[in-house]
Design a protein around this motif. Structure first.
Motif, PDB file in Angstrom:
ATOM      1  N   LEU A 127       0.720  -1.150  -0.045  1.00  0.00           N
ATOM      2  CA  LEU A 127      -0.036  -0.123  -0.057  1.00  0.00           C
ATOM      3  C   LEU A 127       0.924   1.179  -0.042  1.00  0.00           C
ATOM      4  O   LEU A 127       0.253   2.208  -0.394  1.00  0.00           O
ATOM      5  N   SER A 128       1.944   1.252   0.379  1.00  0.00           N
ATOM      6  CA  SER A 128       2.994   2.386   0.387  1.00  0.00           C
ATOM      7  C   SER A 128       3.273   2.659  -1.149  1.00  0.00           C
ATOM      8  O   SER A 128       3.342   3.832  -1.296  1.00  0.00           O
ATOM      9  N   LYS A 129       2.886   1.922  -2.030  1.00  0.00           N
ATOM     10  CA  LYS A 129       3.135   2.323  -3.577  1.00  0.00           C
ATOM     11  C   LYS A 129       1.936   3.107  -3.821  1.00  0.00           C
ATOM     12  O   LYS A 129       1.975   3.752  -4.916  1.00  0.00           O
ATOM     13  N   PHE A 130       0.896   3.097  -3.186  1.00  0.00           N
ATOM     14  CA  PHE A 130      -0.110   3.931  -3.328  1.00  0.00           C
ATOM     15  C   PHE A 130      -0.458   5.196  -2.505  1.00  0.00           C
ATOM     16  O   PHE A 130      -1.738   5.353  -2.000  1.00  0.00           O
ATOM     17  N   ASP A 131       0.784   5.495  -1.972  1.00  0.00           N
ATOM     18  CA  ASP A 131       0.473   6.770  -1.045  1.00  0.00           C
ATOM     19  C   ASP A 131      -0.193   6.574   0.506  1.00  0.00           C
ATOM     20  O   ASP A 131      -0.474   7.485   1.287  1.00  0.00           O
ATOM     21  N   PHE A 132      -0.154   5.345   0.785  1.00  0.00           N
ATOM     22  CA  PHE A 132      -0.563   4.996   2.114  1.00  0.00           C
ATOM     23  C   PHE A 132       0.604   4.998   3.081  1.00  0.00           C
ATOM     24  O   PHE A 132       1.722   4.728   2.432  1.00  0.00           O
ATOM     25  N   GLU A 133       0.514   5.551   4.228  1.00  0.00           N
ATOM     26  CA  GLU A 133       1.625   5.617   5.271  1.00  0.00           C
ATOM     27  C   GLU A 133       1.260   4.912   6.705  1.00  0.00           C
ATOM     28  O   GLU A 133      -0.007   5.419   6.775  1.00  0.00           O
ATOM     29  N   PRO A 134       2.079   4.365   7.309  1.00  0.00           N
ATOM     30  CA  PRO A 134       1.855   3.785   8.588  1.00  0.00           C
ATOM     31  C   PRO A 134       1.778   4.931   9.472  1.00  0.00           C
ATOM     32  O   PRO A 134       2.161   6.005   9.505  1.00  0.00           O
ATOM     33  N   ARG A 135       0.554   4.924  10.544  1.00  0.00           N
ATOM     34  CA  ARG A 135       0.327   5.822  11.459  1.00  0.00           C
ATOM     35  C   ARG A 135       0.590   5.307  12.843  1.00  0.00           C
ATOM     36  O   ARG A 135       1.122   5.965  13.510  1.00  0.00           O
ATOM     37  N   ASN A 136       0.072   4.095  13.179  1.00  0.00           N
ATOM     38  CA  ASN A 136      -0.051   3.477  14.573  1.00  0.00           C
ATOM     39  C   ASN A 136       0.477   2.326  14.320  1.00  0.00           C
ATOM     40  O   ASN A 136       0.088   1.461  13.402  1.00  0.00           O
ATOM     41  N   THR A 137       0.763   1.716  15.585  1.00  0.00           N
ATOM     42  CA  THR A 137       0.789   0.086  15.924  1.00  0.00           C
ATOM     43  C   THR A 137      -0.213  -0.216  16.766  1.00  0.00           C
ATOM     44  O   THR A 137      -0.165   0.491  17.902  1.00  0.00           O
TER      45      THR A 137
END
Length: 143
Positions: A127-137
């Motif tokens: 999903l990082s390829k589609f502009d998603f970024e991790p926010r929380n764990t």
């Protein structure tokens, strides 16, 4: 292969379910790799949510209307955003920019301003390829 993302109306959920059930169960098996007592829902619960209209079922179809993947989404309204929260995601659903663009447009047409999902590491990378970024764990403890 060119895929089209389409929401399934509640009137057609029960006819579509046998065609997507394996994708949903696969998503639950792969995406929720933790003990059964920590699970929040099963495929049967998901069927209830989408057939009642509480969640949305989306499918990825090829030119011959064969389903290659499925996704379920719930919506959460916050003061600053309406979040489309991906609850399951199985098969070949978001395989390229075009398919992700279709998915994002459908979510926008439902009023969403953000898309969120809990993801295993491999999905975070995809999903990082589609502009998603991790926010929380997310962490949890049964009590």
């Amino acid at each position: 292969m060119k895929l089209k993302v389409a929401p399934v109306g509640t009137n057609y959920v029960h006819q579509t379910w046998p065609l997507v059930k394996d994708f949903i169960e696969e998503a639950l098996a792969k995406g929720y790799d933790f003990p059964d007592e920590s699970r929040l829902y099963t495929a049967q619960h998901i069927l209830q949510y989408v057939s009642s209209g509480q969640w949305v079922l989306l499918v990825a179809l090829d030119e011959e209307a064969k389903i290659h993947g499925a996704c379920t989404v719930s919506f959460i309204n916050y003061p600053l955003h309406r979040v489309a929260f991906v609850t399951t995601y199985g098969g070949e659903f978001v395989s390229n920019e075009e398919v992700m663009g279709q998915f994002k447009n459908i979510m926008k047409s439902s009023g969403a301003t953000k898309i969120q999902a809990f993801c295993r590491d491999s999905m975070v990378r995809l999903l990082s390829k589609f502009d998603f970024e991790p926010r929380n764990t997310l962490v949890e403890a049964l009590i």
